[in-house]
Structure formats: C-alpha cells, structure tokens
Write a protein that holds these residues in place. Structure first.
Motif, PDB file in Angstrom:
ATOM      1  N   LYS A 111      29.328  31.516  48.502  1.00  0.00           N
ATOM      2  CA  LYS A 111      30.719  32.173  48.987  1.00  0.00           C
ATOM      3  C   LYS A 111      31.546  31.281  49.924  1.00  0.00           C
ATOM      4  N   SER A 112      32.501  31.058  50.262  1.00  0.00           N
ATOM      5  CA  SER A 112      32.958  30.559  51.749  1.00  0.00           C
ATOM      6  C   SER A 112      33.615  31.210  51.908  1.00  0.00           C
ATOM      7  N   LYS A 113      33.431  31.802  53.356  1.00  0.00           N
ATOM      8  CA  LYS A 113      33.591  32.748  54.648  1.00  0.00           C
ATOM      9  C   LYS A 113      35.444  33.335  54.184  1.00  0.00           C
ATOM     10  N   TYR A 147      46.436  38.385  38.617  1.00  0.00           N
ATOM     11  CA  TYR A 147      45.375  37.545  36.981  1.00  0.00           C
ATOM     12  C   TYR A 147      47.231  36.633  37.191  1.00  0.00           C
ATOM     13  N   ASP A 148      45.898  35.488  36.794  1.00  0.00           N
ATOM     14  CA  ASP A 148      46.095  34.496  36.131  1.00  0.00           C
ATOM     15  C   ASP A 148      46.685  33.694  37.230  1.00  0.00           C
ATOM     16  N   GLY A 149      46.104  33.310  37.759  1.00  0.00           N
ATOM     17  CA  GLY A 149      46.298  33.012  39.320  1.00  0.00           C
ATOM     18  C   GLY A 149      48.282  33.879  40.657  1.00  0.00           C
ATOM     19  N   ARG A 150      48.217  34.609  39.617  1.00  0.00           N
ATOM     20  CA  ARG A 150      49.538  35.550  40.835  1.00  0.00           C
ATOM     21  C   ARG A 150      48.904  36.391  41.217  1.00  0.00           C
ATOM     22  N   GLY A 151      48.002  36.461  42.216  1.00  0.00           N
ATOM     23  CA  GLY A 151      47.405  36.969  42.604  1.00  0.00           C
ATOM     24  C   GLY A 151      46.825  36.309  44.078  1.00  0.00           C
ATOM     25  N   VAL A 152      47.410  35.118  43.332  1.00  0.00           N
ATOM     26  CA  VAL A 152      46.457  34.018  45.049  1.00  0.00           C
ATOM     27  C   VAL A 152      47.639  32.531  45.102  1.00  0.00           C
ATOM     28  N   LYS A 153      47.105  32.737  46.768  1.00  0.00           N
ATOM     29  CA  LYS A 153      48.492  31.829  47.476  1.00  0.00           C
ATOM     30  C   LYS A 153      47.460  31.016  48.164  1.00  0.00           C
ATOM     31  N   CYS A 212      39.302  27.911  52.716  1.00  0.00           N
ATOM     32  CA  CYS A 212      39.487  26.660  51.245  1.00  0.00           C
ATOM     33  C   CYS A 212      38.242  25.301  51.643  1.00  0.00           C
ATOM     34  N   VAL A 213      37.910  25.932  49.633  1.00  0.00           N
ATOM     35  CA  VAL A 213      36.918  24.861  49.724  1.00  0.00           C
ATOM     36  C   VAL A 213      37.667  23.254  48.802  1.00  0.00           C
ATOM     37  N   ASN A 214      37.102  22.563  50.096  1.00  0.00           N
ATOM     38  CA  ASN A 214      37.539  21.116  49.144  1.00  0.00           C
ATOM     39  C   ASN A 214      37.219  20.724  48.321  1.00  0.00           C
ATOM     40  N   ILE A 215      37.394  20.910  46.771  1.00  0.00           N
ATOM     41  CA  ILE A 215      37.446  21.011  45.663  1.00  0.00           C
ATOM     42  C   ILE A 215      37.628  19.972  44.910  1.00  0.00           C
ATOM     43  N   SER A 216      36.519  19.122  43.996  1.00  0.00           N
ATOM     44  CA  SER A 216      36.408  17.993  43.486  1.00  0.00           C
ATOM     45  C   SER A 216      36.508  18.404  41.955  1.00  0.00           C
ATOM     46  N   LYS A 217      36.036  19.602  41.403  1.00  0.00           N
ATOM     47  CA  LYS A 217      36.089  20.178  39.933  1.00  0.00           C
ATOM     48  C   LYS A 217      35.768  21.392  40.008  1.00  0.00           C
ATOM     49  N   GLU A 218      36.308  22.227  39.280  1.00  0.00           N
ATOM     50  CA  GLU A 218      36.208  23.518  39.444  1.00  0.00           C
ATOM     51  C   GLU A 218      35.435  23.222  37.424  1.00  0.00           C
ATOM     52  N   ILE A 219      34.323  24.617  37.314  1.00  0.00           N
ATOM     53  CA  ILE A 219      33.277  24.422  36.814  1.00  0.00           C
ATOM     54  C   ILE A 219      33.414  26.192  36.253  1.00  0.00           C
ATOM     55  N   VAL A 263      40.291  21.709  34.079  1.00  0.00           N
ATOM     56  CA  VAL A 263      41.155  21.048  34.354  1.00  0.00           C
ATOM     57  C   VAL A 263      42.821  22.054  34.949  1.00  0.00           C
ATOM     58  N   PHE A 264      43.630  22.066  36.164  1.00  0.00           N
ATOM     59  CA  PHE A 264      44.755  23.251  36.230  1.00  0.00           C
ATOM     60  C   PHE A 264      46.133  22.330  36.327  1.00  0.00           C
ATOM     61  N   ASN A 265      46.534  22.873  35.573  1.00  0.00           N
ATOM     62  CA  ASN A 265      47.603  21.998  36.060  1.00  0.00           C
ATOM     63  C   ASN A 265      48.696  23.071  37.512  1.00  0.00           C
ATOM     64  N   VAL A 298      31.230  33.138  35.548  1.00  0.00           N
ATOM     65  CA  VAL A 298      31.563  32.682  36.550  1.00  0.00           C
ATOM     66  C   VAL A 298      31.978  31.024  36.645  1.00  0.00           C
ATOM     67  N   GLU A 299      33.479  32.481  37.283  1.00  0.00           N
ATOM     68  CA  GLU A 299      34.140  30.552  37.967  1.00  0.00           C
ATOM     69  C   GLU A 299      33.648  30.007  39.371  1.00  0.00           C
ATOM     70  N   LEU A 300      33.531  28.178  38.953  1.00  0.00           N
ATOM     71  CA  LEU A 300      32.593  28.013  40.154  1.00  0.00           C
ATOM     72  C   LEU A 300      33.284  27.153  40.715  1.00  0.00           C
ATOM     73  N   PHE A 301      33.760  26.275  42.038  1.00  0.00           N
ATOM     74  CA  PHE A 301      33.777  25.092  42.463  1.00  0.00           C
ATOM     75  C   PHE A 301      32.609  23.689  43.214  1.00  0.00           C
ATOM     76  N   LEU A 302      33.034  22.500  42.884  1.00  0.00           N
ATOM     77  CA  LEU A 302      31.936  22.024  42.929  1.00  0.00           C
ATOM     78  C   LEU A 302      33.131  21.142  44.285  1.00  0.00           C
ATOM     79  N   VAL A 348      30.994  29.418  44.890  1.00  0.00           N
ATOM     80  CA  VAL A 348      31.583  30.925  43.817  1.00  0.00           C
ATOM     81  C   VAL A 348      32.567  31.210  43.547  1.00  0.00           C
ATOM     82  N   ASN A 349      33.772  31.265  42.944  1.00  0.00           N
ATOM     83  CA  ASN A 349      35.314  31.186  42.933  1.00  0.00           C
ATOM     84  C   ASN A 349      35.163  33.020  42.913  1.00  0.00           C
ATOM     85  N   GLU A 350      34.792  33.366  41.171  1.00  0.00           N
ATOM     86  CA  GLU A 350      35.200  34.310  41.128  1.00  0.00           C
ATOM     87  C   GLU A 350      34.414  35.190  39.988  1.00  0.00           C
TER      88      GLU A 350
HETATM   89  P1  ADP Z   1      42.905  34.014  39.340  1.00  0.00           P
HETATM   90  O1  ADP Z   1      41.970  35.753  39.642  1.00  0.00           O
HETATM   91  O2  ADP Z   1      44.526  34.267  39.067  1.00  0.00           O
HETATM   92  O3  ADP Z   1      41.856  33.520  37.915  1.00  0.00           O
HETATM   93  P2  ADP Z   1      42.119  32.533  41.058  1.00  0.00           P
HETATM   94  O4  ADP Z   1      39.959  33.420  42.907  1.00  0.00           O
HETATM   95  O5  ADP Z   1      40.731  31.667  40.100  1.00  0.00           O
HETATM   96  O6  ADP Z   1      42.903  33.336  41.180  1.00  0.00           O
HETATM   97  O7  ADP Z   1      41.961  31.269  42.230  1.00  0.00           O
HETATM   98  C1  ADP Z   1      43.417  30.144  41.468  1.00  0.00           C
HETATM   99  C2  ADP Z   1      43.015  29.335  42.240  1.00  0.00           C
HETATM  100  O8  ADP Z   1      43.414  28.982  43.443  1.00  0.00           O
HETATM  101  C3  ADP Z   1      41.502  28.097  41.989  1.00  0.00           C
HETATM  102  O9  ADP Z   1      42.117  28.041  40.095  1.00  0.00           O
HETATM  103  C4  ADP Z   1      41.731  27.018  42.607  1.00  0.00           C
HETATM  104  O10 ADP Z   1      42.589  26.534  42.338  1.00  0.00           O
HETATM  105  C5  ADP Z   1      42.669  27.984  44.048  1.00  0.00           C
HETATM  106  N1  ADP Z   1      41.595  28.160  44.957  1.00  0.00           N
HETATM  107  C6  ADP Z   1      41.487  29.619  45.055  1.00  0.00           C
HETATM  108  N2  ADP Z   1      40.347  29.381  45.785  1.00  0.00           N
HETATM  109  C7  ADP Z   1      40.213  28.484  46.310  1.00  0.00           C
HETATM  110  C8  ADP Z   1      39.614  28.565  47.777  1.00  0.00           C
HETATM  111  N3  ADP Z   1      38.313  28.850  48.211  1.00  0.00           N
HETATM  112  N4  ADP Z   1      39.162  27.095  47.742  1.00  0.00           N
HETATM  113  C9  ADP Z   1      40.419  26.306  47.182  1.00  0.00           C
HETATM  114  N5  ADP Z   1      40.579  26.568  46.577  1.00  0.00           N
HETATM  115  C10 ADP Z   1      40.924  28.020  45.584  1.00  0.00           C
END
Ligand code: ADP
Length: 384
Positions: free
Chosen positions: A122-124, A156-162, A183-190, A211-213, A255-259, A267-269
């Motif tokens: 999990k990123s710091k 929900y759906d990205g509305r709680g993330v900045k 921040c994770v230097n994301i290459s793919k979301e899995i 793949v996100f818009n 389990v949402e992951l970042f590569l 692990v994202n969430e």
């Molecule tokens: P939601 O609950 O809305 O699905 P997420 O936690 O999946 O929110 O985050 C939405 C998006 O924000 C992710 O799909 C990713 O692109 C970006 N994001 C979230 N956490 C990080 C992180 N640690 N580093 C880089 N980008 C992130």
C-alpha cells in the motif's frame, strides 16, 4: 442454510442500484426471494426483486427494521448503517459481508491501515481531520506534492478522490476527514475479483485491466484478461486471495490494484461486493460474480472462475449535454455485431456520465473485441 427450502429463503439486499438488480436476477434463478431496501423511487433493482422497500439504509431504525424478518442479509454498496447490522448479527441474522468487514472497508482510513498493517503493498499514507490539517502537514514537510487525497467515508466513482499535483490545486482540497496517499506511478490499473464461502473455500477470477477516461474519471474500457506477464498475473491473484482470507470476508471482494512502471503491484482499494469490474463475468466466465456472491453467502461450493471467452466491457454513460427521460440510440445496429451483449439498468432519467448500462463484447481475439467495443461506443448513445 441448506436445510431451508431455497424457494422460501428471504434474502435482503441493502441497495437497489444496478448491482442489486443483477444480484436479484441471479437469486431468482434459484427461486430465492429478494427483499431490497433503497431510498430512490426509480431504482434498477425495484422491478426485478420480490419486494422493494423504500427507505434509507444509512439510517439505523430503517435498516434494522428491514433486516429483522430476513434469513440472510447482504449489500450491493458499502456505505450502510453498521450499528444496525451489528444488532441484527447479535440476534443471529447471517449478515455477509459481516458488519466487522464492512466497518473496515467503508472507511478508507481503516481500510488502508488494515492493508498496511498486514503487510499488503500500500503506498505510504496518513490520516487528517480537515483541510487545515493537510495544509499544516504540507508546510511542516510531512507530506510532499504531488499526492492523492481521499475522503475517508462515502466517496464513490472517483468523487471522493483528488489528485493534488501542484500548489494551485490545494484550494480544491476536501474539508472532511481524509487520507493523503503518495502517488503511484501507474502503468496499469488492474482488478481481481475473489470469492470466499463460510467454510473458507476461496476462488479468484482472472485479473482484468481497467482503462479510465481522464476527463470523467470513469472506467472507459475493461479488458479480460489483463495483458500481464504470467508471474504478475499470479502475483495479483495471490494478493486478492490473501486479502480475502485475512479479512475473513464471505461473498465476493473486488481488489483494485495499480501496476507501476517498475512492475510492482500496489493495492488501491477494496470493494466487499459485486463490482463494476466484474460485470463481464456474466458472459465471459463460467460463474458470474453475482452467482458467485450467492454461492459464497449461502455456503455452497464456489463456482468455476474459468474464462469462457475473452471480453471487453464498456459502461453505457449518459451522453454529455443530455438530461431527462432517457432514450437509447443505435441498439439495433449494435445488436447486429457478433458477441455484443447489452445490459440496460432501467434508470428513467439520464444525466451526463450517469451509468445507465454496460455492454460486454465477447471475442476469441481481444484486439477484435476492442475494435467492436469502439464501434459500440460510437453507435450506442444514451440521450434524452
Ligand atoms: P473510487 O473510490 O472513486 O473508485 P479510487 O480510490 O479508485 O476511487 O481512485 C480513483 C482514481 O484515482 C484511481 O483510479 C487512480 O487513477 C487515482 N488514484 C487513486 N489513488 C492513487 C495513488 N495512490 N496514486 C496515483 N493515482 C491514484
């Protein structure tokens, strides 16, 4: 539960959105009666469940009263009243996922602490009470730009993330209790879907790639299977398996992951329920995520997660610039394409980017499925 005549089983679901609808449809193949609680009038699940009750699942009395005459209770959304579930569990009601698991997952702060303290990648991160507290930590050099701020609850759906990249973004910080993550230097979301039943059997689905818009921050394409080296694919599956076991969750878990660009997985969430990233399993896998969730919570043997055919899934979003009673354009043309499976949720009103349905496109060749998906996105329009 096996002793109960399945046709008499009363299964409650908190939440009546599209996930609740597809769960109720799966339950109806076993003639299980579904009771659904949600606030809205125009809810997708209302038309396909046995009984729909209008009410707020975040409210203690409403949720408690709804659950007290049921045999089993589950959720299609995690932001439900935990105290009501605890009280119901104390009276012997089976609640899956349990209130203890939901309590951890519905608060992204507790969720991150669970992941980090159990050694999952999990990123710091750190937790803050307010926007001011985040700004103070930044000034004190405890955190650095860029970072991601997430609301602890009810995002929900990205509305709680900045994503806060530079100084000028700081004015948009959330005021509410939040966490700040490197921040994770994301290459793919899995995403990997796992399932577990009461007796502890666990299965995982093939990892998918999302793949996100960037504009709407909503999923644009989902590819199944994800293009991953076999060792990474195994690692992702293993992570999901270990997480569901550690949580002791019964049902399905996304389990949402970042590569990252160094081929490391983070692990994202987590989502303790059927998930958008598992819609394709209805047609693409031997057992859909919905049937699997039911198998898990009924303590049946879990179903095969094998791929029947690769697929691409796209969400059907409300077209920008249209609001009001919904119309669908291009259905006939899209249905003429081989392997195109259209799902319409039944929301009466469209608005820009509202999730109105999804389409799964099956093809033995994933590249061809993607070309068909692009065609579908061009032709199928959700307008008013
Ligand atoms: P939601 O609950 O809305 O699905 P997420 O936690 O999946 O929110 O985050 C939405 C998006 O924000 C992710 O799909 C990713 O692109 C970006 N994001 C979230 N956490 C990080 C992180 N640690 N580093 C880089 N980008 C992130």
């Amino acid at each position: 539960l096996e002793k109960i005549v399945i046709s008499d089983l009363k299964l409650g679901i908190l939440g009546g959105g599209q996930l609740g609808k597809m769960l109720a449809l799966a339950a109806s193949s076993w003639d299980v009666k579904t009771y659904i609680l949600d606030e809205g009038e125009d809810m997708p699940a209302a038309k396909v469940c046995y009984e729909f009750r209008q009410g707020n699942f975040k409210d203690y009395e409403t949720a408690y009263d709804f659950g007290k005459n049921l045999d089993l209770l589950t959720v299609e959304i995690e932001s439900v009243n935990i105290e009501a579930l605890e009280a119901l569990e104390q009276q012997g009601l089976r609640v899956y996922p349990s209130s203890a698991v939901l309590k951890i997952i519905q608060d992204k702060g507790l969720q991150n602490e669970f992941l980090a303290s159990n050694g999952f990648p999990k990123s710091k991160f750190s937790l803050y009470e307010s926007k001011d507290a985040v700004l103070r930590a930044l000034n004190a050099g405890e955190i650095k730009l860029p970072f991601v701020q997430k609301l602890r609850r009810f995002g929900y759906d990205g509305r709680g993330v900045k994503v806060i990249r530079e100084k000028k973004d700081l004015e948009h910080l959330f005021e509410e209790p939040s966490l700040v993550e490197e921040c994770v230097n994301i290459s793919k979301e899995i995403s990997v879907m796992a399932a577990r039943n009461e007796r502890g059997e666990v299965v995982v689905y093939p990892p998918v790639e999302m793949v996100f818009n960037p504009k709407a921050n909503l999923l644009e394409y989902l590819f199944c299977p994800a293009a991953l080296e076999p060792s990474l694919s195994n690692e992702a599956e293993n992570l999901a398996k270990r997480i569901i076991e550690k949580l002791g969750l019964v049902g399905v878990l996304a389990v949402e992951l970042f590569l990252d660009h160094d081929n490391r997985l983070w692990v994202n969430e987590l989502a303790p329920r059927p998930h958008n990233s598992g819609h394709h399993t209805i047609e693409s896998c031997i057992t859909s995520q919905y049937e699997q969730h039911l198998r898990g919570i009924f303590n049946f043997p879990l179903g095969s997660t094998k791929l029947k055919m690769p697929s691409v899934m796209v969400n059907l979003l409300g077209e920008a610039g249209y609001q009001g009673p919904v119309r669908y354009e291009g259905l006939t043309e899209c249905m003429a394409i081989e392997g195109v499976k259209i799902h319409i949720y039944g929301k009466k009103e469209t608005r820009p980017f509202r999730k109105m349905g999804h389409v799964t496109i099956l093809d033995h060749d994933l590249a061809r499925a993607k070309a068909k998906a692009q065609n579908v996105l061009k032709k199928l329009k959700v307008v008013a």
